[in-house]
Design a protein around this motif. Structure first.
Motif, PDB file in Angstrom:
ATOM      1  N   ARG A 169      -4.768  -1.424  -3.725  1.00 30.43           N
ATOM      2  CA  ARG A 169      -5.581  -0.561  -4.581  1.00 30.43           C
ATOM      3  C   ARG A 169      -6.928  -0.262  -3.940  1.00 30.43           C
ATOM      4  O   ARG A 169      -7.390   0.890  -3.922  1.00 30.43           O
ATOM      5  N   LYS A 170      -7.547  -1.279  -3.375  1.00 33.44           N
ATOM      6  CA  LYS A 170      -8.837  -1.078  -2.710  1.00 33.44           C
ATOM      7  C   LYS A 170      -8.692  -0.204  -1.469  1.00 33.44           C
ATOM      8  O   LYS A 170      -9.516   0.671  -1.210  1.00 33.44           O
ATOM      9  N   ALA A 171      -7.649  -0.453  -0.679  1.00 32.12           N
ATOM     10  CA  ALA A 171      -7.438   0.312   0.549  1.00 32.12           C
ATOM     11  C   ALA A 171      -7.200   1.798   0.264  1.00 32.12           C
ATOM     12  O   ALA A 171      -7.601   2.656   1.056  1.00 32.12           O
TER      13      ALA A 171
ATOM     14  N   TRP B  19      -4.747   4.030 -13.752  1.00 32.93           N
ATOM     15  CA  TRP B  19      -5.062   4.169 -12.329  1.00 32.93           C
ATOM     16  C   TRP B  19      -4.641   5.555 -11.876  1.00 32.93           C
ATOM     17  O   TRP B  19      -3.663   6.120 -12.373  1.00 32.93           O
TER      18      TRP B  19
ATOM     19  N   LYS C 155      -8.739   5.036  -8.282  1.00 35.70           N
ATOM     20  CA  LYS C 155      -9.721   5.180  -9.353  1.00 35.70           C
ATOM     21  C   LYS C 155      -9.128   4.631 -10.650  1.00 35.70           C
ATOM     22  O   LYS C 155      -7.914   4.652 -10.851  1.00 35.70           O
ATOM     23  N   THR C 156      -9.998   4.161 -11.538  1.00 40.42           N
ATOM     24  CA  THR C 156      -9.549   3.636 -12.822  1.00 40.42           C
ATOM     25  C   THR C 156     -10.379   4.232 -13.943  1.00 40.42           C
ATOM     26  O   THR C 156     -11.507   4.665 -13.722  1.00 40.42           O
TER      27      THR C 156
ATOM     28  N   ASN D 207      -8.411   3.321  -2.377  1.00 39.71           N
ATOM     29  CA  ASN D 207      -9.523   3.803  -3.200  1.00 39.71           C
ATOM     30  C   ASN D 207      -9.021   4.354  -4.541  1.00 39.71           C
ATOM     31  O   ASN D 207      -9.413   5.440  -4.968  1.00 39.71           O
TER      32      ASN D 207
ATOM     33  N   LYS E  46       0.839  -1.202   0.000  1.00 42.74           N
ATOM     34  CA  LYS E  46       0.000   0.000   0.000  1.00 42.74           C
ATOM     35  C   LYS E  46       0.872   1.249   0.000  1.00 42.74           C
ATOM     36  O   LYS E  46       0.625   2.191  -0.757  1.00 42.74           O
TER      37      LYS E  46
ATOM     38  N   LYS F  91      -3.970  -5.738  -5.432  1.00 46.19           N
ATOM     39  CA  LYS F  91      -5.416  -5.515  -5.436  1.00 46.19           C
ATOM     40  C   LYS F  91      -5.893  -4.990  -4.081  1.00 46.19           C
ATOM     41  O   LYS F  91      -6.689  -4.058  -4.012  1.00 46.19           O
ATOM     42  N   ALA F  92      -5.399  -5.576  -3.002  1.00 47.60           N
ATOM     43  CA  ALA F  92      -5.774  -5.124  -1.658  1.00 47.60           C
ATOM     44  C   ALA F  92      -5.314  -3.686  -1.419  1.00 47.60           C
ATOM     45  O   ALA F  92      -6.056  -2.873  -0.857  1.00 47.60           O
TER      46      ALA F  92
END
Length: 69
Positions: free
Chosen positions: A41-43, A63, A47-48, A45, A5, A38-39
């Motif tokens: 990226r989600k944490a 991204w 954008k894509t 937030n 992260k 992926k984790a």
């Protein structure tokens, strides 16, 4: 903050849109798995968006981090 992260934040912060394939390739070189990325990226937030050329789509996904207003 996880190592992935923190790395992803550094890769995207203040950079505008970054080609997704470039981020994934760099993450792999750093030793991060797709699941870790992926984790992260989600944490964060992340954008894509998908690039279009006229009316046709391309293979390019980008991204980015939304900057606070």
């Amino acid at each position: 903050m996880s190592k992935c992260k923190k790395w992803l934040y550094g890769k995207l912060h203040g950079q505008g849109e970054v080609l997704c394939d470039d981020v994934r390739s760099a993450a792999k070189q750093e030793g991060f798995t797709r699941a870790e990325l992926k984790a992260a990226r989600k944490a964060l937030n992340v954008k894509t968006f998908h690039q279009f050329d006229g009316e046709d789509d391309t293979q390019n996904w980008f991204w980015y981090l939304e900057e606070p207003t």
